[in-house]
Design a protein around this motif. Structure first.
Motif, PDB file in Angstrom:
ATOM      1  N   GLU A  71     -13.031  -4.902   5.276  1.00 48.19           N
ATOM      2  CA  GLU A  71     -11.656  -4.953   5.752  1.00 48.19           C
ATOM      3  C   GLU A  71     -10.842  -5.776   4.757  1.00 48.19           C
ATOM      4  O   GLU A  71     -11.382  -6.602   4.011  1.00 48.19           O
ATOM      5  CB  GLU A  71     -11.610  -5.580   7.140  1.00 48.19           C
ATOM      6  CG  GLU A  71     -12.356  -4.780   8.194  1.00 48.19           C
ATOM      7  CD  GLU A  71     -12.235  -5.407   9.563  1.00 48.19           C
ATOM      8  OE1 GLU A  71     -11.120  -5.358  10.141  1.00 48.19           O
ATOM      9  OE2 GLU A  71     -13.233  -5.954  10.045  1.00 48.19           O
ATOM     10  N   ASP A  74      -3.362  -1.116   5.985  1.00 51.72           N
ATOM     11  CA  ASP A  74      -4.056  -2.176   5.269  1.00 51.72           C
ATOM     12  C   ASP A  74      -4.740  -1.590   4.035  1.00 51.72           C
ATOM     13  O   ASP A  74      -5.043  -0.387   3.992  1.00 51.72           O
ATOM     14  CB  ASP A  74      -5.101  -2.836   6.166  1.00 51.72           C
ATOM     15  CG  ASP A  74      -4.474  -3.701   7.254  1.00 51.72           C
ATOM     16  OD1 ASP A  74      -3.341  -4.188   7.034  1.00 51.72           O
ATOM     17  OD2 ASP A  74      -5.112  -3.873   8.315  1.00 51.72           O
ATOM     18  N   ARG A 115      -6.714  -7.516   3.767  1.00 56.35           N
ATOM     19  CA  ARG A 115      -5.304  -7.782   4.063  1.00 56.35           C
ATOM     20  C   ARG A 115      -4.672  -8.399   2.822  1.00 56.35           C
ATOM     21  O   ARG A 115      -5.340  -8.998   1.975  1.00 56.35           O
ATOM     22  CB  ARG A 115      -5.150  -8.711   5.259  1.00 56.35           C
ATOM     23  CG  ARG A 115      -5.605 -10.130   5.019  1.00 56.35           C
ATOM     24  CD  ARG A 115      -5.282 -11.041   6.205  1.00 56.35           C
ATOM     25  NE  ARG A 115      -5.653 -12.423   5.936  1.00 56.35           N
ATOM     26  CZ  ARG A 115      -6.848 -12.939   6.180  1.00 56.35           C
ATOM     27  NH1 ARG A 115      -7.798 -12.184   6.721  1.00 56.35           N
ATOM     28  NH2 ARG A 115      -7.116 -14.205   5.885  1.00 56.35           N
ATOM     29  N   GLN A 155      -7.299  -0.112   1.570  1.00 62.69           N
ATOM     30  CA  GLN A 155      -8.519   0.648   1.830  1.00 62.69           C
ATOM     31  C   GLN A 155      -9.361   0.731   0.560  1.00 62.69           C
ATOM     32  O   GLN A 155      -8.896   0.516  -0.543  1.00 62.69           O
ATOM     33  CB  GLN A 155      -8.166   2.069   2.291  1.00 62.69           C
ATOM     34  CG  GLN A 155      -7.223   2.146   3.470  1.00 62.69           C
ATOM     35  CD  GLN A 155      -7.852   1.647   4.750  1.00 62.69           C
ATOM     36  OE1 GLN A 155      -8.976   2.008   5.075  1.00 62.69           O
ATOM     37  NE2 GLN A 155      -7.134   0.795   5.475  1.00 62.69           N
ATOM     38  N   THR A 185       0.847  -1.193   0.000  1.00 64.24           N
ATOM     39  CA  THR A 185       0.000   0.000   0.000  1.00 64.24           C
ATOM     40  C   THR A 185       0.882   1.242   0.000  1.00 64.24           C
ATOM     41  O   THR A 185       2.048   1.203   0.404  1.00 64.24           O
ATOM     42  CB  THR A 185      -0.939   0.036   1.218  1.00 64.24           C
ATOM     43  OG1 THR A 185      -0.157   0.011   2.416  1.00 64.24           O
ATOM     44  CG2 THR A 185      -1.879  -1.152   1.197  1.00 64.24           C
TER      45      THR A 185
END
Length: 903
Positions: free
Chosen positions: A604, A587, A606, A589, A582
């Protein structure tokens, strides 16, 4: 390149204008197209067509770069000749000798790129000179050149040449008028490869994609075809150009109706009365003045220090919607007539005095919010020190514009530059014969209102340009629309996101690239100033696609596929480089997911290797996923080691569990063969059987290849292949282009639906006698789906489990039209091109259907036996990833899966 006689509409008036401009006479002068002129860059490393005009029968000699060419004009004065491929280099002189002598100077061989689209492509460096001052000052690059095509339209048909235009080499003076993106793109390629680069800048602000596509390229869009036919009708053009009823405007200037102009509100001795406070920047609709279209005046007194008195200063007033006139101490120092350019005015020497000085702005707004755009620069500066002009001013309304009904007086609104094919005819068609390296395309803002149509319109334009330039699959690089407008903090629907996704989907075509720009836009400006990064990203894609740097990671991550993993989705990406990451270390988004209800919730996320896992407590059974789905996806942060942003995307179809979608495989593949050709029995079937692969063969019962080989077709069915229905007599709609071969008795447009169904039923009976099957699929003859009675697709549903069309594309479980399945028609394609279709299906977890006629001969639509064998052997080697089966079996499977998905 072969010469194509596409310019039958080229007007006599324009021919005369061109002859006058060049000083030529129709009877004697050799003439070249505008593109072949002083400072031209000609495409290196390929044979080139040089062409032009002269007297009928005139003999012409051409000398360039040590080559001597000879040709002769035809009876209409047209001539062309082929120049053998030349390496990069120059400068050279080109000399043409006939009845007159013509010399073209400073000719170079290099790479030529067409830069087209809307205003973001044509924005010139002068507009962004403050942020690129050093680059402009150092711009002395004679091997970078631009040919600017002025805005023009043509409704009647393709033009043969431009009426004006010239090549300009880059200097600090000429570069100011160059496309900013075009210049930085050319500079990067020139620095990388040390070759001359030519840019053809042909773009027009505020124009839709259909205006840039030829009439032939829009043949699949009935409404646009009708508009083109209307626009090219001489009677319509005569009516369009006729004077309107009531005569023209009255003689003399229009009367002054703005009270501010009448009373000279800008004058230093004017005594202001009735003015109200106003905070700049801001729109007046947000400051208590609603629904006002008209002129509003703003004034403010400022204190000028002694050291600025009498000096020339720069005045920056951000951006203003829509038009403005700027006054300092009663003197107008500039005006701009539309909203997009930044307001940068020069206060001339001697105008400012120490102490009190008056600034006045007249703003004219014609629709929507009027005023001063926030988050822009509002200062007075000498280049070292600045005075902030934001804050409280005074305002007063000078005039209210009375709304006018559109089309008043019996007329209608007509913009020639927005008409389908109008810009192609005038600004692209004259380039067709000029060899180029590729295309850069920055457009879409004008199509946001109909974003869904862009999924078809952009591929249509790409194919159209490639067909008309006739140089194969030329590289086509698209700039994805930048982030724009207000940021949102809940999942939303977005037409800007839809259009970006359509641009992403264009990568399904070969030799296409995408410059993602969702991180370098401006929320309050449709023309973001950062043009250099856009150009650099285009150049990265050019290096990979056009210059053979195939291992270069030239973009951020691109969506490949998604699958359900319990209560989460597992998303795979291409272009991951050395790994996903990122931009901010957080994490990932801006992912949102939805269940069957299509209600999206923030997810959410990952990173796991080359995948992103997304989940939400609000969605227990996720089936859809989106990323960066908003007009302005502020906070989207997925990238790879390049730091370039991942493209926004949405999963096209509901995401099914991986082990059920295609029987545990990544894609479904169906090979289909039409017309009962003997070569299929003698060459194709033995190959398929040797590898235990199955296919669908669509048989026309009256064809000799069926009637004379009945026992062979019975054996084909026993081997597990499908015998599909391709009608009794193979009727086709004779009205289609190139359908002269259709016999009158087999003209589908004269069939009734009942007649066609009777013939289909006869063929079904014959096929059932051979294979014993009561269920099979159908293939539309020539792709036609209508008789004289209209569409017969619905009538097939009681007879067949599915029907195959001829429109290229992929099909997804749950979204496919089983009675018009997409198909890639193999015709002259290499194995690599056909395998690319299948690789794309793997990426999208989709069904790909291929249609063959001749294999190694036997039909005008044909692929080589070697290419076909290479494809089939690839399928055999990759059966762990591909479900290769018949259309009947895959259709049954899709029906079952769709029922599960739609529960």
């Amino acid at each position: 390149m072969p010469t194509r006689n596409r310019f039958r509409y080229f007007s006599a008036a324009l021919v005369c204008a061109l002859l006058l401009l060049t000083g030529a006479t129709a009877s004697a002068q050799i003439r070249l197209p505008r593109l072949i002129s002083d400072n031209v860059v000609l495409q290196r490393d390929q044979d080139l067509e040089l062409w032009g005009w002269a007297s009928p029968g005139e003999r012409i000699r051409i000398d360039i770069a040590g080559a001597r060419l000879r040709t002769r004009a035809d009876g209409e004065g047209n001539w062309s000749v082929t120049l053998p491929a030349q390496p990069a280099g120059g400068p050279f002189e080109m000399t043409l000798i006939g009845e007159n002598e013509l010399t073209i100077g400073n000719v170079s061989f290099g790479d030529v790129w067409v830069c087209s689209g809307q205003s973001n492509m044509t924005v010139w460096l002068e507009r962004v000179k403050e942020i690129y001052a050093e680059e402009i000052a150092a711009a002395d690059e004679p091997e970078i050149r631009e040919f600017f095509v002025p805005t023009m339209t043509e409704l009647a048909g393709p033009r043969e040449d431009f009426p004006e235009g010239e090549w300009k080499a880059v200097t600090p003076e000429t570069v100011m008028d160059m496309s900013a993106i075009g210049y930085f793109f050319a500079r990067r390629l020139h620095e990388t490869y040390d070759i001359p680069i030519g840019i053809i800048n042909t773009a027009v602000g505020g124009t839709p994609i259909e205006a840039w596509t030829s009439a032939e390229g829009l043949r699949s869009f009935p409404e646009l075809r009708e508009t083109i036919a209307r626009n090219s009708d001489p009677e319509f053009l005569e009516r369009l150009n006729a004077p309107r009823a009531g005569g023209g405007r009255p003689a003399g200037p229009p009367p002054v109706t703005d009270q501010g102009l009448i009373e000279a509100w800008y004058a230093p001795d004017y005594e202001p009365r009735g003015w109200q406070p106003y905070y700049i920047p801001g729109y007046w609709e947000d400051q208590g003045v609603s629904d006002l279209n008209g002129s509003v005046w703003f004034r403010r007194e400022i204190d000028i220090p002694a050291e600025w008195a009498g000096k020339e200063l720069k005045l920056f007033m951000g951006r203003i919607v829509d038009a403005d006139a700027m006054y300092v101490n009663g003197q107008q120092i500039g005006n701009i007539t539309y909203q997009y350019p930044p307001r940068r005015y020069v206060v001339p020497e001697g105008l400012l005095r120490e102490g009190k000085n008056l600034l006045t702005v007249r703003v004219m707004n014609y629709g929507g919010k009027g005023g001063f755009v926030p988050d822009k620069t509002y200062v007075l500066t000498d280049g070292k020190d600045s005075m902030d002009l934001k804050g409280t001013w005074q305002y007063k309304v000078g005039e209210v514009y009375v709304p006018r009904a559109r089309g008043g007086g019996g007329g209608f609104s007509f913009s020639a530059q927005n008409q389908p094919s109008a810009l192609y005819n005038a600004m692209i068609a004259p380039i067709e014969r000029f060899a180029v390296k590729g295309f850069n395309w920055y457009q879409g803002e004008s199509n946001v209102g109909g974003a869904q149509e862009y999924y078809q319109l952009l591929p249509a334009l790409i194919r159209d340009w490639r067909d008309n330039f006739d140089q194969g699959a030329l590289p086509f690089l698209t700039v994805q629309l930048a982030n724009f407008q207000d940021a949102t903090y809940v999942p939303v629907e977005s037409q800007w996101a839809v259009l970006r996704d359509a641009q992403l989907q264009s990568l399904k075509l070969p030799n296409t690239g995408l410059a993602v720009a969702i991180d370098i836009g401006e929320w309050n400006d449709i023309h973001p100033l950062n043009k250099k990064d856009v150009a650099e990203r285009l150049a990265l894609e050019a290096r990979r696609i056009a210059y053979g740097e195939v291992d270069l990671v030239s973009t951020g991550p691109l969506y490949a596929s998604a699958s359900v993993d319990a209560d989460s989705l597992r998303i795979r990406f291409d272009r991951v480089g050395r790994g996903l990451t990122t931009t901010d270390g957080l994490d990932p988004q801006y992912f949102s997911i939805a269940g069957y209800d299509r209600e999206y919730h923030w997810a959410e996320a990952r990173i796991e290797g080359d995948e992103v896992i997304v989940w939400s407590d609000a969605v227990t059974d996720p089936r859809y996923v989106r990323y960066a789905w908003a007009d302005n996806p502020f906070g989207a942060n997925l990238t790879n080691d390049t730091g370039l942003p991942a493209s926004p995307f949405q999963s096209d179809n509901r995401v099914a569990t991986a082990d059920s979608l295609w029987r545990g495989k990544q894609a479904g593949v169906v090979l289909t063969y039409d017309d009962a050709l003997t070569g299929q029995l003698d060459r194709v079937v033995p190959l398929l059987d040797s590898l235990n692969l199955k296919a669908s063969f669509y048989l026309t019962a009256s064809f000799p290849g069926f009637q004379n080989r009945l026992e062979d077709w019975r054996r084909v069915a026993r081997s597990g292949h499908e015998l599909g229905n391709h009608t009794l007599y193979h009727p086709c709609d004779a009205r289609g282009a190139g359908r002269e071969w259709v016999a009158a008795d087999n003209d589908l447009s004269k069939y009734t639906t009942d007649q066609l169904l009777r013939e289909i039923d006869v063929t079904n009976s014959l096929l059932q006698a051979l294979d014993g099957e009561s269920e099979r699929t159908f293939a539309y003859t020539c792709g036609d789906t209508a008789t004289a009675d209209g569409s017969f697709k619905e009538a097939l549903q009681d007879r067949f489990i599915a029907a195959r069309g001829t429109t290229p594309g992929l099909d997804g479980v749950g979204s496919a039209d089983l009675y018009d399945l997409h198909t890639y028609v193999a015709n002259g394609h290499s194995a690599e091109e056909m395998i690319a279709w299948i690789e794309r299906a793997k990426e999208e977890n989709a069904l790909v259907t291929l249609l063959f006629h001749g294999v190694g001969g036997g039909h005008d639509i044909n692929v080589s036996e070697a290419a076909h064998r290479e494809l089939v052997e690839y399928l055999y080697r990759n059966q762990d990833e591909l479900w290769v089966t018949t259309l009947r079996d895959v259709s049954r499977h899709m029906v079952d899966q769709a029922a599960i998905i739609n529960k």
